[in-house]
Write a protein that holds these residues in place. Structure first.
Motif, short mmCIF file in Angstrom:
data_model
loop_
_atom_site.label_atom_id
_atom_site.label_comp_id
_atom_site.label_asym_id
_atom_site.label_seq_id
_atom_site.Cartn_x
_atom_site.Cartn_y
_atom_site.Cartn_z
N UNK A 28 0.68 -1.03 0.19
CA UNK A 28 -0.24 -0.15 -0.19
C UNK A 28 0.77 1.52 0.23
N UNK A 29 1.47 1.98 -1.31
CA UNK A 29 1.44 3.48 -1.06
C UNK A 29 1.40 4.02 -0.34
N UNK A 30 2.06 4.99 0.37
CA UNK A 30 1.41 6.00 1.02
C UNK A 30 2.75 7.24 -0.21
N UNK A 31 1.62 7.97 -0.63
CA UNK A 31 1.59 9.66 -0.70
C UNK A 31 1.69 10.59 -1.38
N UNK A 32 2.83 10.93 -0.91
CA UNK A 32 3.13 12.52 0.40
C UNK A 32 3.46 13.31 -0.16
N UNK A 33 4.72 14.48 0.06
CA UNK A 33 5.49 15.14 -1.02
C UNK A 33 6.31 15.68 -0.63
N UNK A 34 7.28 16.65 -1.38
CA UNK A 34 9.21 16.42 -0.77
C UNK A 34 8.86 17.18 0.61
N UNK A 35 8.33 18.30 0.72
CA UNK A 35 7.96 19.75 1.49
C UNK A 35 6.81 19.07 3.03
N UNK A 36 5.92 18.01 2.58
CA UNK A 36 5.12 17.54 3.63
C UNK A 36 4.09 18.87 3.71
N UNK A 70 -9.93 12.18 -6.09
CA UNK A 70 -8.40 12.14 -5.32
C UNK A 70 -8.49 13.95 -5.51
N UNK A 71 -7.54 13.72 -4.61
CA UNK A 71 -7.41 15.15 -4.34
C UNK A 71 -5.81 15.26 -4.74
N UNK A 72 -4.81 16.65 -5.66
CA UNK A 72 -3.93 16.17 -6.39
C UNK A 72 -2.78 17.18 -4.61
N UNK A 73 -2.94 17.75 -4.17
CA UNK A 73 -2.18 18.33 -3.71
C UNK A 73 -2.79 20.22 -3.40
N UNK A 74 -2.20 19.33 -4.82
CA UNK A 74 -2.38 21.96 -5.12
C UNK A 74 -0.86 21.97 -4.35
N UNK A 81 5.58 15.40 -5.63
CA UNK A 81 5.12 14.03 -5.14
C UNK A 81 6.00 12.92 -4.76
N UNK A 82 5.33 12.04 -3.90
CA UNK A 82 6.33 11.20 -2.89
C UNK A 82 5.63 9.89 -2.87
N UNK A 83 5.93 8.64 -3.95
CA UNK A 83 5.55 7.68 -3.05
C UNK A 83 6.10 6.38 -2.55
N UNK A 84 5.35 5.69 -0.84
CA UNK A 84 6.73 5.11 -0.47
C UNK A 84 7.08 3.79 -0.97
N UNK A 121 11.06 6.61 0.20
CA UNK A 121 10.52 7.34 -1.00
C UNK A 121 11.01 7.77 -2.35
N UNK A 122 9.99 7.37 -3.33
CA UNK A 122 10.90 7.80 -4.91
C UNK A 122 9.66 8.43 -4.79
N UNK A 123 10.43 9.32 -6.03
CA UNK A 123 9.67 10.63 -6.74
C UNK A 123 9.26 9.98 -8.10
#
Length: 166
Positions: A28-36, A70-74, A81-84, A121-123
């Motif tokens: 189950x990948x976790x979707x984050x961003x490089x800044x948080x 889906x919420x793309x973060x904006x 974006x980062x994916x675990x 994580x990977x980008x």
């Protein structure tokens, strides 16, 4: 069982064979961003995330088709974006896989590569022109607006492998 390098005199056992013979499983990948900041969320996206490990190599397949919730973060172009990863990497790596991203039109397809930017994580980075040979609107690591403004039914597809920490 942690991987142990083969040594002279070792006996082949079921456990040793299991270490060397990858068995595919879901993650189950976790979707984050490089800044948080401006955190995205999958919502009702369709996600296929599979991985297998053989010795110190992880093989993975990640396919995401974004949904209507889906919420793309904006966060803009400075909030990549980062994916675990399914298991921690041994080190940072510039290329760990290749794939494509798909926008809303046939012309909105382009090659991408995975980059391990932290050991967990990977980008994903654009790595060429659109498949119809037109120039991208933007390039670099993908985020909510790179290389386009993401929407329902857009997709990310990536396959690869990397060296694991253990």
């Amino acid at each position: 069982m942690a991987y142990e390098p083969w040594q002279p005199g070792m006996i082949m056992t079921q456990g040793r064979l299991a270490q060397l013979s990858p068995t595919w499983a879901d993650w189950t990948p976790v979707w984050t961003t490089n800044t948080g900041a401006n955190m995205p969320s999958f919502g009702n996206a369709t996600i296929t995330a599979r991985w297998a490990q053989s010795a110190l190599t992880c093989f993975f397949r990640l396919e995401i088709t974004f949904g209507s919730t889906t919420n793309f973060g904006g966060g803009g172009t400075s909030d990549n974006w980062r994916v675990s990863l399914p298991v921690p990497a041994a080190t940072l790596m510039l290329t760990v896989g290749m794939g494509e991203i798909q926008g809303s039109a046939a012309a909105e397809r382009m090659p991408v590569r995975g980059r391990i930017t932290t050991v967990t994580t990977m980008e994903i980075e654009t790595s060429g022109r659109n498949y119809n040979n037109t120039a991208n609107n933007s390039s670099g690591l993908i985020d909510a607006v790179t290389p386009w403004t993401w929407a329902n039914a857009h997709a990310i597809r990536l396959n690869g492998q990397y060296e694991t920490a253990s």
